[in-house]
Scaffold this active site. Structure first.
Site, PDB file in Angstrom:
ATOM      1  N   GLU A   1      65.687 -41.009 140.455  1.00 21.30           N
ATOM      2  CA  GLU A   1      66.260 -40.275 139.322  1.00 21.30           C
ATOM      3  C   GLU A   1      67.251 -41.130 138.528  1.00 21.30           C
ATOM      4  OE1 GLU A   1      67.742 -36.623 141.167  1.00 21.30           O
ATOM      5  OE2 GLU A   1      65.771 -35.705 140.888  1.00 21.30           O
TER       6      GLU A   1
ATOM      7  N   ASP B   1      61.827 -30.510 146.804  1.00 23.74           N
ATOM      8  CA  ASP B   1      63.274 -30.525 146.594  1.00 23.74           C
ATOM      9  C   ASP B   1      63.920 -29.185 146.937  1.00 23.74           C
ATOM     10  OD1 ASP B   1      65.730 -31.418 145.913  1.00 23.74           O
ATOM     11  OD2 ASP B   1      65.434 -31.384 143.755  1.00 23.74           O
TER      12      ASP B   1
ATOM     13  N   GLU C   1      71.183 -24.506 145.236  1.00 27.94           N
ATOM     14  CA  GLU C   1      70.720 -24.967 143.916  1.00 27.94           C
ATOM     15  C   GLU C   1      69.515 -24.173 143.421  1.00 27.94           C
ATOM     16  OE1 GLU C   1      69.706 -29.129 143.839  1.00 27.94           O
ATOM     17  OE2 GLU C   1      68.755 -28.983 141.871  1.00 27.94           O
TER      18      GLU C   1
HETATM   19  C1  GCV Z   1      72.281 -35.358 143.369  1.00 29.11           C
HETATM   20  C2  GCV Z   1      67.747 -32.776 142.823  1.00 29.11           C
HETATM   21  C3  GCV Z   1      68.975 -32.216 142.187  1.00 29.11           C
HETATM   22  C4  GCV Z   1      69.929 -33.324 141.736  1.00 29.11           C
HETATM   23  C5  GCV Z   1      70.233 -34.193 142.953  1.00 29.11           C
HETATM   24  C6  GCV Z   1      68.918 -34.731 143.503  1.00 29.11           C
HETATM   25  C7  GCV Z   1      69.129 -35.559 144.752  1.00 29.11           C
HETATM   26  O1  GCV Z   1      66.947 -33.404 141.888  1.00 29.11           O
HETATM   27  O2  GCV Z   1      68.631 -31.419 141.112  1.00 29.11           O
HETATM   28  O3  GCV Z   1      71.084 -32.740 141.230  1.00 29.11           O
HETATM   29  O4  GCV Z   1      71.101 -35.238 142.613  1.00 29.11           O
HETATM   30  O5  GCV Z   1      68.085 -33.671 143.837  1.00 29.11           O
HETATM   31  O6  GCV Z   1      69.002 -34.991 145.816  1.00 29.11           O
HETATM   32  O7  GCV Z   1      69.418 -36.727 144.652  1.00 29.11           O
END
Ligand code: GCV
Length: 719
Positions: free
Chosen positions: A310, A384, A412
């Site tokens: 990411e 996720d 989340e």
């Molecule tokens: C910390 C998901 C979440 C992100 C998070 C990512 C990760 O994509 O939406 O906020 O980033 O996971 O675990 O690295």
């Protein structure tokens, strides 16, 4: 005599009254309420057995254990309990090596049964005297023993003839805080970060101590203070001094501090031109950085790294791979006993393969190539932190590499801190999944605790749900997820029901009329959220970015795998992601027994149906319903589940303090309305493709799809 008894009773009633009046903020006390014990038998049993505490040893941790015993016992039983040297009807605390020889001899055989920071709580009778001994091999083991002794009283268990031996099954039991240096928490729904960087290092908030205490009470022994989307500044001297202050505050509670390492830190704060892990200067920079950290914090735990994921920098920016990156950092911390927790949460916009397959494809070939002090941290499922996912196929597929579990405690994708969802049920489902990697019984739990492959390090991480809110976690019941995470990190084979019961008794009440129905409500709550958000294997259909509420229609984001339409693939023919042999072949990443089960429509559990298969709207479910009818009825079931949670909670008023009763009641009403929102928005959206009527029993939506699609939440928390 009668008078005396009456006085005693009046005194006890006054004590109870003063206690409840002076404890308006029960929320803050988490599961360490230490409410007065109302059962006369428990009280008299206690007084018969305990008249003082004998402490062996002088460490800060033992002092913490003593304070905890004194606070807890006084609060629960109404009278103070002093330190004594009299070894008769006393509680004796101390490490095994500090005990008198005759005590040592009495428990020698038990000592062999404890591992690591395990503890013994044992009633010992010697020369006509009786004492309760709380001991272990380390100071922190004694602290764990003290907390567990107090829990016995808190949960109304007998303290007669005790003989409890318990050891943690994993080494690293750790919270991951996704806390940014500006005080915001990524995916945080309980206020801002606990760490007041501006006032540190000189100002140590009481809350830091209370945080460490709460963690120690459930066996958590590590914390990563900073977000995996890391900021290199945390590694500068200015911040390291602050980190040191936190480490000092946590140390007596057995909590080690860890940090996230931004891979490009050598450039950003080191003035180098590259962060290439094979570059001599880069290697040296990290070695010097590790030395600098360990000079200040000798028991620093190590680094957690999100690399090439990411948008985070990583070794691939320099044409190198995860092994090169992780091993370089591992070499820097290994002289000091540090570990590197290297995350496997990777997927690329340039890889056209199914996102669910990418981490496996990238990491499995590296098995056996990581240094001994590297542990690869894998999320529980391949996408996720969804309300439900099959276990991650990497578990079992890298036998030569210790794999650490990463659970998300913060909600989340599960309604933030507004929805009551008891996550240990989800954790247990994953941990008890059988990977078949070494034949039947090769559960994820055995891979994570290291026993299946005899690894020397093991661990479980939980992405924290803790923030500055008065009640720590935003929802009073979200405290149970912090608690339950800690308990399962200690013992991945614990049962979610046992955890719920312990938590309820310690947090609210020992009254069975309260505990039984509320426990049932907690246990069902996970299935409820699956039903009203993502039934039958649907996943990642939350609104984009903030992940608050439904967004199955989202299809306009730059990366395909960020769009919900990528995951549900609804069309006129049906719905679901074909990951079977006729589709992306993600099923082939599992061991043959599991692969076969998931691949075949007949045997694939319906809870994963749309995860692994694209089926027609008329597909017949096991109960005879068509897929469309079944899907709609599951959404309705989710709404009904929340209704019955409300009914249960509304009957608890007399067992719970006013504040918490009200809080939960209001939050359940949010959950009720949002469950309906989920049901209506998703069904209206999917109905465009199924072109079918809602079956009988499913309430008609009161708003249009356009309305749901128009909703915007620019200030949703956690982004
Ligand atoms: C910390 C998901 C979440 C992100 C998070 C990512 C990760 O994509 O939406 O906020 O980033 O996971 O675990 O690295």
């Amino acid at each position: 005599m009668k008078h005396k008894k009456q006085h005693k009773n009046i005194f006890f009633c006054l004590f109870l009254l003063t206690y409840s009046l002076s404890n308006a903020q029960n929320d803050y006390k988490l599961w360490l309420q230490y409410s007065p014990i109302t059962s006369p038998e428990t009280v008299s049993n206690y007084h018969k057995n305990v008249q003082g505490i004998v402490k062996y040893g002088e460490s800060e941790t033992l002092q913490v254990a003593l304070n905890e015993m004194q606070t807890g016992l006084q609060s629960m039983l109404g009278n103070s309990i002093g330190l004594t040297t009299k070894k008769e009807n006393s509680i004796i605390i101390g490490t095994y090596s500090s005990l008198d020889k005759d005590f040592q001899n009495l428990i020698k055989s038990n000592l062999e049964k404890i591992q690591k920071d395990g503890y013994i709580i044992k009633t010992i009778t010697n020369n006509n005297t009786k004492n309760i001994l709380i001991t272990g091999k380390t100071d922190v083991a004694v602290l764990y023993g003290a907390f567990n002794f107090l829990k016995l009283i808190q949960t109304n268990k007998s303290i007669e003839n005790l003989n409890i031996i318990d050891s943690p099954k994993t080494d690293i039991r750790i919270l991951n805080h996704w806390d940014n240096l500006d005080g915001k928490v990524e995916r945080g729904y309980a206020g801002s970060s606990l760490w007041n960087w501006q006032k540190l290092p000189l100002f140590i908030e009481q809350r830091y101590i209370n945080y460490a205490r709460a963690n120690a009470s459930i066996g958590i022994n590590g914390t990563v203070l900073t977000n995996v989307n890391a900021n290199a500044l945390i590694l500068t001297p200015l911040y390291l001094e602050k980190v040191k202050a936190l480490a000092n505050a946590f140390r007596p509670y057995g909590i080690k501090v860890y940090l996230t390492a931004r891979f490009s830190a050598p450039i950003e704060i080191g003035g180098l031109k590259t962060a290439d892990p094979t570059d001599k200067d880069v290697i040296n920079w990290w070695k010097e950085k590790a030395k600098e950290i360990y000079n200040q914090i000798p028991d620093f735990g190590g680094f957690l790294v999100k690399a090439n994921s990411e948008g985070q920098p990583g070794p691939q920016n320099y044409g190198k791979n995860h092994v090169d990156g992780a091993n370089m950092l591992a070499d820097a911390v290994s002289p000091f006993g540090g570990v590197i927790m290297w995350r496997a949460f990777v997927y690329s916009e340039h890889d056209v393969d199914d996102r669910a397959k990418q981490a496996f494809s990238e990491f499995v070939p590296y098995d056996g190539r990581f240094r001994k002090n590297v542990i690869v941290q894998v999320k529980n499922g391949p996408i996720d932190f969804q309300p439900r996912e099959p276990f991650h196929p990497m578990f079992g597929a890298m036998p030569k590499t210790p794999l650490m579990m990463e659970f998300q405690i913060t909600q989340e994708y599960l309604g933030f801190s507004s929805h009551l969802v008891f996550l240990p049920k989800l954790y247990q489902e994953v941990l008890q999944s059988d990977t078949y990697s070494k034949g039947k019984g090769s559960t994820v739990a055995k891979i994570v605790d290291g026993t299946l492959e005899n690894h020397t390090i093991s661990g479980i991480a939980g992405v924290s749900n803790i923030g500055s809110d008065l009640n720590w976690t935003g929802h009073p019941f979200a405290q149970a997820n912090w608690y339950g995470f800690g308990r399962l990190a200690w013992n991945p084979n614990l049962d979610a029901e046992t955890i719920a019961e312990e938590w309820l008794r310690s947090t609210f009440s020992n009254d069975d009329n309260f505990v039984n129905p509320v426990k049932k409500m907690m246990i069902n709550s996970r299935e409820a959220v699956v039903n009203y958000m993502t039934p039958l294997g649907l996943h990642h259909i939350m609104a984009t970015n903030h992940h608050y509420g439904p967004g199955p229609w989202v299809n306009n984001l730059s990366r395909p795998e960020w769009n919900p339409v990528y995951y549900h693939k609804a069309d006129a023919n049906g719905i679901g992601f074909d990951r079977s042999k006729t589709g992306t072949k993600a099923t082939t990443q599992f061991f043959p027994e599991v692969e076969k089960k998931f691949d075949n429509l007949e045997t694939c559990p319906e809870k994963y149906l749309l995860w692994f298969h694209h089926v027609s709207w008329d597909y017949k479910l096991k109960n005879g319903n068509t897929l469309w009818d079944g899907l709609a009825l599951q959404y309705q079931q989710g709404v009904d589940d929340v209704k019955s949670m409300q009914t249960t909670w509304n009957k608890t008023e007399k067992y719970v303090d006013k504040e918490r009763f009200k809080e939960v009641q209001q939050l359940l009403e949010i959950q009720n309305q949002e469950a309906k929102w989920w049901r209506d928005a998703c069904l209206l959206y999917f109905q465009q493709y199924s072109k079918k009527q809602l079956p009988q029993g499913v309430e008609k939506p009161t708003k249009t799809l356009d309305y749901f699609e128009s909703l915007q939440f620019p200030f949703a928390p956690g982004i």
